[in-house]
Every structure is written in C-alpha cells, then in structure tokens.
Design a protein around this motif. Structure first.
Motif, PDB file in Angstrom:
ATOM      1  N   GLY A 233       1.661   1.965  -3.772  1.00 11.82           N
ATOM      2  CA  GLY A 233       0.471   2.790  -3.990  1.00 11.82           C
ATOM      3  C   GLY A 233      -0.710   2.026  -4.562  1.00 11.82           C
ATOM      4  O   GLY A 233      -1.551   2.610  -5.251  1.00 11.82           O
TER       5      GLY A 233
ATOM      6  N   LYS B 139       0.820  -1.209   0.000  1.00 12.90           N
ATOM      7  CA  LYS B 139       0.000   0.000   0.000  1.00 12.90           C
ATOM      8  C   LYS B 139       0.860   1.269   0.000  1.00 12.90           C
ATOM      9  O   LYS B 139       0.620   2.197  -0.782  1.00 12.90           O
ATOM     10  CB  LYS B 139      -0.922   0.001   1.219  1.00 12.90           C
ATOM     11  N   GLU B 140       1.877   1.280   0.847  1.00  9.29           N
ATOM     12  CA  GLU B 140       2.657   2.498   1.039  1.00  9.29           C
ATOM     13  C   GLU B 140       3.721   2.705  -0.031  1.00  9.29           C
ATOM     14  O   GLU B 140       3.957   3.831  -0.471  1.00  9.29           O
ATOM     15  CB  GLU B 140       3.300   2.477   2.429  1.00  9.29           C
TER      16      GLU B 140
ATOM     17  N   THR C 282      -4.252   0.086  -4.299  1.00 11.97           N
ATOM     18  CA  THR C 282      -5.451  -0.013  -3.467  1.00 11.97           C
ATOM     19  C   THR C 282      -5.714  -1.479  -3.145  1.00 11.97           C
ATOM     20  O   THR C 282      -5.687  -2.331  -4.026  1.00 11.97           O
ATOM     21  CB  THR C 282      -6.669   0.580  -4.192  1.00 11.97           C
TER      22      THR C 282
END
Length: 221
Positions: free
Chosen positions: A167, A163-164, A169
């Motif tokens: 990026g 996620k970080e 979803t």
C-alpha cells in the motif's frame, strides 16, 4: 504529496525577464522543501537512485539495515555493549529486513558483498534499502535503467507488489514506456522540463502531443 507553484516577482531573474517558479511540496499538510534529507526521510519519504548508491564493500543485509537507522533509538553508549534495549532493537530491525529480503527474493544474496553481485540484483538491493525505511512515499529514479528484459520484468513485478501488497504510494521516473504503460495508474509526460501531457495510460496513448513526442524520439534513434 501535493505540489504547488508560485512565482517570485521580486527575484533578480524576474527583473531580467525570467520568471522564477518556487515549488512547495506538502506531505501530511506540511511543506517539506526546506527540510534536511534525514528529516524528509523521517516524514516517510524514501528513494532509489538512477546510478546505484549502495555501500559496495559491505553485505546486502548490512545495506538494508542502514535503512532502519532512523528506527534505532538506543544510542552509542548502549550500542557499545549490545545489551538490553539495543539488542532488542537490533533483533526487531533485523526481522523487518529479513521480511524485505524474502519479499524481493534475494535470500541467496543476503550475506554477499554488494560489489560482487550482478547489476540487476544490486538494483533490487537498493530498492530493498528504501523499503527498509517503511516509507509512505517511494521515489524511484529510473528503476529499470540498464537492465535486460528478464531483470526489467522482475523489477516491474516487484513495483506492482509494493503498491498492491504494501500500500505504498510510488512516484517513478522511467523512460521505458512499456513498463510505464503496464504498471502506472497515472502518467505525466515531460519534455525538456515542460509537461506536455497527463492522464491515465489510455489517455496518454491517445494524446496528440504525447504521440508526437514519442514519434520524434523514435525517429531520432
């Protein structure tokens, strides 16, 4: 991805007193419900499975290369000779797969046959295959099911990193509430197909319906 619902008053179920709800899922403002699985994948949706769905008799790297299938355009004829465009595509896609192998820390298993690997590593390989598709949305079906504490912590860390750092979803179904509370931005609590609560982790922890459901589940154990 956006979900909408509509009722069909004309259905035979409605005539029998049953309300039928048809769901529409929009990705990039396009409904993807009627698309075939490979078309949905091409739109940028990848998934893992609750029960591992890998090719058990081939290597880790070959399983991840299957996730790159949609990016290979050279066709059977050029692929038979393994020259020119086909060779370049193979090298480019292998480079991407190697990046994912390094990201998931499975370098030591890259040439191993999948069926010989521990359960937790197989779950990580399946996650890697999904990442090999370079998805916009990653669907995870109980990614921590059947894992011990160490494997669960590793999986939770990788999901956060996806996620970080990437990026991407993530939409996750998971029964391990400790994991959910630690890594989720937003939570939807469902009981027998009915949504009983929705919000961020703090809101869910203080929601009366969610607390009641959790206590009932604990008491049933």
């Amino acid at each position: 991805m956006v979900q909408t619902e509509r009722e069909d008053d004309r259905s035979e179920y409605h005539q029998r007193g049953i309300s039928t709800v048809f769901r529409e899922y929009f990705l990039d403002e396009k409904d993807i419900v009627k698309l075939k699985p490979h078309q949905i994948a091409e739109k940028g949706v990848a998934r893992t499975f609750q029960n591992i769905e890998l090719f058990k008799n081939i290597s880790v790297i070959d399983n991840l290369m299957l996730g790159r299938h949609q990016f290979i355009q050279s066709g059977i004829l050029l692929g038979s000779f393994y020259l020119g465009k086909c060779l370049k595509e193979e090298m480019d896609n292998r480079d991407r797969v190697e990046e994912i192998i390094e990201f998931l820390e499975i370098e030591a298993y890259r040439k191993k046959i999948v069926r010989t690997l521990p359960y937790g590593i197989q779950k990580r390989v399946e996650l890697g295959r999904a990442l090999s598709m370079d998805p916009k949305i990653l669907l995870l079906d109980e990614p921590c099911s059947g894992m011990n504490t160490e494997e669960t912590e590793d999986m939770a860390r990788f999901i956060l990193d996806i996620k970080e750092e990437m990026g991407i979803t993530i939409l996750m179904i998971e029964h391990n509430m400790e994991v959910v509370m630690d890594i989720a931005d937003r939570i939807c609590v469902i009981n027998f197909g009915i949504k009983i609560a929705e919000g961020n982790p703090r809101e869910i922890q203080s929601d009366p319906k969610s607390l009641k459901h959790t206590l009932e589940k604990i008491n049933s154990l």
